[in-house]
Motif scaffolding. Structure first.
Motif, PDB file in Angstrom:
ATOM      1  N   SER A   1     -18.823  14.260   6.864  1.00 10.70           N
ATOM      2  CA  SER A   1     -18.491  12.854   6.622  1.00 10.70           C
ATOM      3  C   SER A   1     -17.778  12.296   7.841  1.00 10.70           C
ATOM      4  N   LEU A   2     -18.530  11.607   8.678  1.00  8.40           N
ATOM      5  CA  LEU A   2     -18.006  11.147   9.957  1.00  8.40           C
ATOM      6  C   LEU A   2     -17.275   9.815   9.818  1.00  8.40           C
ATOM      7  N   HIS A   3     -17.995   8.786   9.374  1.00  6.10           N
ATOM      8  CA  HIS A   3     -17.446   7.476   9.026  1.00  6.10           C
ATOM      9  C   HIS A   3     -16.938   6.638  10.191  1.00  6.10           C
ATOM     10  N   ALA A   4     -16.885   7.220  11.380  1.00  7.01           N
ATOM     11  CA  ALA A   4     -16.433   6.476  12.562  1.00  7.01           C
ATOM     12  C   ALA A   4     -16.903   7.213  13.810  1.00  7.01           C
ATOM     13  N   PRO A   5     -17.086   6.499  14.923  1.00  6.63           N
ATOM     14  CA  PRO A   5     -17.585   7.131  16.143  1.00  6.63           C
ATOM     15  C   PRO A   5     -16.502   7.513  17.146  1.00  6.63           C
ATOM     16  N   ASN A   6     -15.225   7.234  16.821  1.00  3.60           N
ATOM     17  CA  ASN A   6     -14.145   7.548  17.752  1.00  3.60           C
ATOM     18  C   ASN A   6     -12.888   7.906  16.975  1.00  3.60           C
ATOM     19  N   ASP A   7     -11.939   8.525  17.660  1.00  2.08           N
ATOM     20  CA  ASP A   7     -10.749   9.032  16.974  1.00  2.08           C
ATOM     21  C   ASP A   7      -9.875   7.933  16.390  1.00  2.08           C
ATOM     22  N   ASP A   8      -9.676   6.844  17.111  1.00  2.00           N
ATOM     23  CA  ASP A   8      -8.800   5.788  16.611  1.00  2.00           C
ATOM     24  C   ASP A   8      -9.286   5.251  15.269  1.00  2.00           C
ATOM     25  N   LEU A   9     -10.559   4.922  15.192  1.00  2.00           N
ATOM     26  CA  LEU A   9     -11.100   4.370  13.955  1.00  2.00           C
ATOM     27  C   LEU A   9     -11.194   5.441  12.878  1.00  2.00           C
ATOM     28  N   ARG A  10     -11.578   6.653  13.258  1.00  2.00           N
ATOM     29  CA  ARG A  10     -11.712   7.701  12.240  1.00  2.00           C
ATOM     30  C   ARG A  10     -10.355   8.065  11.640  1.00  2.00           C
TER      31      ARG A  10
ATOM     32  N   LEU B   1      -9.528   5.563   9.024  1.00  2.00           N
ATOM     33  CA  LEU B   1     -10.308   5.681   7.790  1.00  2.00           C
ATOM     34  C   LEU B   1     -10.165   7.039   7.116  1.00  2.00           C
ATOM     35  N   VAL B   2      -9.993   8.079   7.923  1.00  2.00           N
ATOM     36  CA  VAL B   2      -9.878   9.454   7.424  1.00  2.00           C
ATOM     37  C   VAL B   2      -8.609  10.058   8.038  1.00  2.00           C
ATOM     38  N   PRO B   3      -7.441   9.822   7.443  1.00  2.00           N
ATOM     39  CA  PRO B   3      -6.166  10.176   8.081  1.00  2.00           C
ATOM     40  C   PRO B   3      -6.049  11.627   8.524  1.00  2.00           C
ATOM     41  N   VAL B   4      -6.725  12.560   7.827  1.00  2.00           N
ATOM     42  CA  VAL B   4      -6.632  13.970   8.217  1.00  2.00           C
ATOM     43  C   VAL B   4      -7.173  14.194   9.625  1.00  2.00           C
ATOM     44  N   ASN B   5      -7.970  13.258  10.123  1.00  2.00           N
ATOM     45  CA  ASN B   5      -8.521  13.377  11.466  1.00  2.00           C
ATOM     46  C   ASN B   5      -7.430  13.406  12.535  1.00  2.00           C
ATOM     47  N   LYS B   6      -6.265  12.854  12.244  1.00  2.00           N
ATOM     48  CA  LYS B   6      -5.171  12.820  13.218  1.00  2.00           C
ATOM     49  C   LYS B   6      -4.819  14.212  13.703  1.00  2.00           C
ATOM     50  N   ASN B   7      -4.928  15.204  12.824  1.00  2.00           N
ATOM     51  CA  ASN B   7      -4.565  16.574  13.167  1.00  2.00           C
ATOM     52  C   ASN B   7      -5.762  17.421  13.586  1.00  2.00           C
ATOM     53  N   ILE B   8      -6.947  16.812  13.636  1.00  2.00           N
ATOM     54  CA  ILE B   8      -8.153  17.572  13.954  1.00  2.00           C
ATOM     55  C   ILE B   8      -8.832  17.013  15.196  1.00  2.00           C
ATOM     56  N   GLY B   9      -9.244  15.750  15.127  1.00  2.00           N
ATOM     57  CA  GLY B   9      -9.945  15.105  16.231  1.00  2.00           C
ATOM     58  C   GLY B   9     -11.445  15.224  16.084  1.00  2.00           C
ATOM     59  N   ILE B  10     -12.134  14.158  16.430  1.00  2.00           N
ATOM     60  CA  ILE B  10     -13.577  14.101  16.211  1.00  2.00           C
ATOM     61  C   ILE B  10     -14.319  15.115  17.074  1.00  2.00           C
ATOM     62  N   ASP B  11     -13.826  15.404  18.269  1.00  2.00           N
ATOM     63  CA  ASP B  11     -14.500  16.377  19.134  1.00  2.00           C
ATOM     64  C   ASP B  11     -14.496  17.768  18.515  1.00  2.00           C
ATOM     65  N   ALA B  12     -13.378  18.148  17.902  1.00  2.00           N
ATOM     66  CA  ALA B  12     -13.291  19.466  17.264  1.00  2.00           C
ATOM     67  C   ALA B  12     -14.245  19.559  16.085  1.00  2.00           C
ATOM     68  N   VAL B  13     -14.398  18.453  15.354  1.00  2.00           N
ATOM     69  CA  VAL B  13     -15.323  18.426  14.220  1.00  2.00           C
ATOM     70  C   VAL B  13     -16.767  18.583  14.713  1.00  2.00           C
ATOM     71  N   LEU B  14     -17.120  17.839  15.751  1.00  2.00           N
ATOM     72  CA  LEU B  14     -18.475  17.917  16.302  1.00  2.00           C
ATOM     73  C   LEU B  14     -18.765  19.296  16.874  1.00  2.00           C
ATOM     74  N   ASP B  15     -17.777  19.895  17.538  1.00  2.00           N
ATOM     75  CA  ASP B  15     -17.973  21.232  18.109  1.00  2.00           C
ATOM     76  C   ASP B  15     -18.202  22.271  17.004  1.00  2.00           C
ATOM     77  N   ALA B  16     -17.432  22.166  15.924  1.00  2.00           N
ATOM     78  CA  ALA B  16     -17.610  23.108  14.806  1.00  2.00           C
ATOM     79  C   ALA B  16     -18.975  22.926  14.157  1.00  2.00           C
ATOM     80  N   ALA B  17     -19.406  21.672  14.036  1.00  2.00           N
ATOM     81  CA  ALA B  17     -20.737  21.405  13.487  1.00  2.00           C
ATOM     82  C   ALA B  17     -21.818  22.004  14.384  1.00  2.00           C
ATOM     83  N   ASP B  18     -21.636  21.897  15.689  1.00  2.00           N
ATOM     84  CA  ASP B  18     -22.592  22.503  16.627  1.00  2.00           C
ATOM     85  C   ASP B  18     -22.658  24.018  16.434  1.00  2.00           C
TER      86      ASP B  18
END
Length: 365
Positions: free
Chosen positions: A234-243, A246-263
Motif C-alpha cells: 500500500s504505497l498511497h504516495a510517491p514521496n516520503d513527505d506525502l506518504r 498519509l501513512v504516519p508509520v512511514n516516518k520510521n521506515i521511508g519509501i526507499d526501504a519499502v521499495l527495496d524490500a519489495a524488490d
C-alpha cells in the motif's frame, strides 16, 4: 447456511459465557493428531475431521458421519468449530457480502466476499483494529486491540465460504481486511497454510495476496518462507513527505526501504509486485504525483492498482473528480506503468475496510 453462535474465548482458557472448549481451528494437523492419540483414537482421524470442516463445510461434529459416535461426542465436548458470532451481515446489489464478526472477547472484525465474473474472492482481517494509522482508513481510527489467532483468521474464511452456493467455488483470498497482516505474520502464515493446502481450502498460493503498508523486516521474513504469495504494498504516495502525511508509520521506515524490500521479495519468488494507491481528491491525485510514481516504478516489474477513495463518515477525504482520475491515468499509461483502476464494489454496504464496524458502533452509541 446458519452458523452456530457458540462463543468460547479463543485467546484465553474460558470465555465470558463460561465455555472452556477450545477453538478447533487453532489446531493444525499435528496438534489434532496428538490430541486424538492422547484420548485413545487413531491419528488418521485428524484428516477426516479437517476434511469435514474445510471441504465439506461441516458446522457440527454430528455431521461427521464417518467418525465413531463416541469420538463425535468427545470432539463436541472438547472443541467448537466456530468460536465467534455474526453481529451483522449485509449484501450489495453487485453481489458483495460483508460480515461483521464478533469475537468471544467482544472485539469485532470485518470480512468481505466479492463476486466478479467467475471469481469468488474473500478479503480477511488479521487484527482487531490497526496500528498503522493511515489517515483515510476507518480500520485504524481507534488503534489496534490485538492480533487475531490462526483460528480466528480461518473462521472468517469459512464463514464467507459458507455463503457461497453449491455451484460457486472460492477462488482468491486477500489478506487486506482490518489490520496489518505482516504485524501478525506467524498466525497469518499459519492460517494461509490451511488455505493453500489441498486438504484445506485448496487455494493456489498464486491466488493468495498479502497486503502491507510496507514493513521491510517482515517482507524479508515472508520472502524467506518460500511460498509464492502475491505481495501488495500500500504505497498511497510517491514521496516520503506525502506518504508520511498519509501513512504516519512511514516516518520510521521511508519509501526507499519499502521499495527495496519489495524488490527483494520479487527476486526471491519472481512474482510480479502489486502496489496499491488510494486516490484522494486534492491530496495525491495530481499530474505531478503521477509523474513521480512513474519515476519510481517504471523500471520495476509491477502492477499499480489505483483505488478511488471510498469516503468514510467523519473523515475529511473525498473521491477525486472524473477529470482528475482520467488525467492521473493518462500520465501513468503514457509513462509505461501497468495500471489498473479498481472498480468500487459494495459502496452501498460500507464495504471499505472498517466502515461497517465503525458505523454500527455509532448507531449503538
Amino acid at each position: 447456511m446458519n452458523l452456530p453462535v457458540v462463543q468460547p474465548n479463543s485467546t484465553s482458557s474460558e470465555s465470558p459465557t463460561g465455555d472452556t472448549r477450545r477453538h478447533l481451528l487453532d489446531l493444525d494437523t499435528d496438534d489434532l493428531q496428538i490430541w486424538l492419540k492422547e484420548n485413545g483414537h487413531p491419528g488418521f482421524r485428524a484428516k477426516q475431521v479437517q476434511n469435514w470442516v474445510y471441504q465439506q463445510r461441516a458446522t457440527d461434529f454430528q455431521q461427521m458421519t464417518n467418525l465413531p459416535q463416541p469420538l463425535r461426542e468427545l470432539l463436541e465436548a472438547s472443541f467448537v468449530i466456530y468460536a465467534a458470532s455474526e453481529s451483522e451481515a449485509v449484501s450489495s446489489s453487485d453481489g458483495t457480502e460483508k460480515l461483521l464478526v464478533r469475537l468471544p472477547d467482544g472485539g469485532e472484525v470485518e470480512c468481505v466476499l466479492l463476486r466478479d465474473g467467475i471469481r469468488r474472492s474473500i478479503c480477511v482481517s488479521s487484527q482487531v483494529g490497526c496500528a498503522m494509522g493511515c489517515v483515510f482508513c476507518a480500520s485504524g481510527l481507534d488503534g489496534v486491540d490485538r492480533n487475531l489467532t490462526r483460528g480466528e483468521i480461518l473462521e472468517q474464511m469459512l464463514r464467507l465460504q459458507a455463503r457461497l452456493s453449491a455451484d460457486e467455488r472460492l477462488s482468491h483470498i486477500v489478506m487486506m481486511g482490518m489490520g496489518e497482516p505482516l504485524a501478525n505474520l506467524d498466525r497469518v502464515l499459519g492460517a494461509l497454510s490451511v488455505a493453500k493446502s489441498p486438504e484445506g481450502l485448496g487455494i493456489s498460493p498464486r491466488r493468495i495476496t498479502i497486503s502491507t503498508v510496507g514493513l521491510p523486516p517482515a517482507i524479508d521474513r515472508l520472502a524467506d518462507s518460500g511460498v509464492p504469495y502475491n505481495l501488495a504494498v500500500s504505497l498511497h504516495a510517491p514521496n516520503d513527505d506525502l506518504r508520511t502525511q498519509l501513512v504516519p508509520v512511514n516516518k520510521n521506515i521511508g519509501i526507499d526501504a519499502v521499495l527495496d524490500a519489495a524488490d527483494r521479495y520479487f527476486e526471491a519468488n519472481g512474482r510480479r509486485l502489486t502496489f496499491e494507491y488510494v486516490l484522494l481528491g486534492g491530496l495525491n491525485d495530481s499530474d505531478d504525483n503521477a509523474k513521480e510514481l512513474v519515476s519510481i516504478l517504471r523500471h520495476r516489474n509491477v502492477m499499480l492498482n489505483v483505488i478511488p477513495y471510498n469516503p468514510v463518515d467523519g473523515l475529511p477525504y473525498q473521491t477525486p473528480n472524473k477529470q482528475a482520475i482520467a488525467s492521473f491515468r493518462e500520465v501513468l499509461e503514457a509513462g509505461g506503468i501497468n495500471v489498473k483502476f479498481r472498480q468500487r464494489k459494495g459502496g452501498e454496504i460500507d464495504a471499505a475496510c472498517g466502515q461497517l464496524r465503525r458505523n454500527r458502533g455509532k448507531a449503538i452509541s
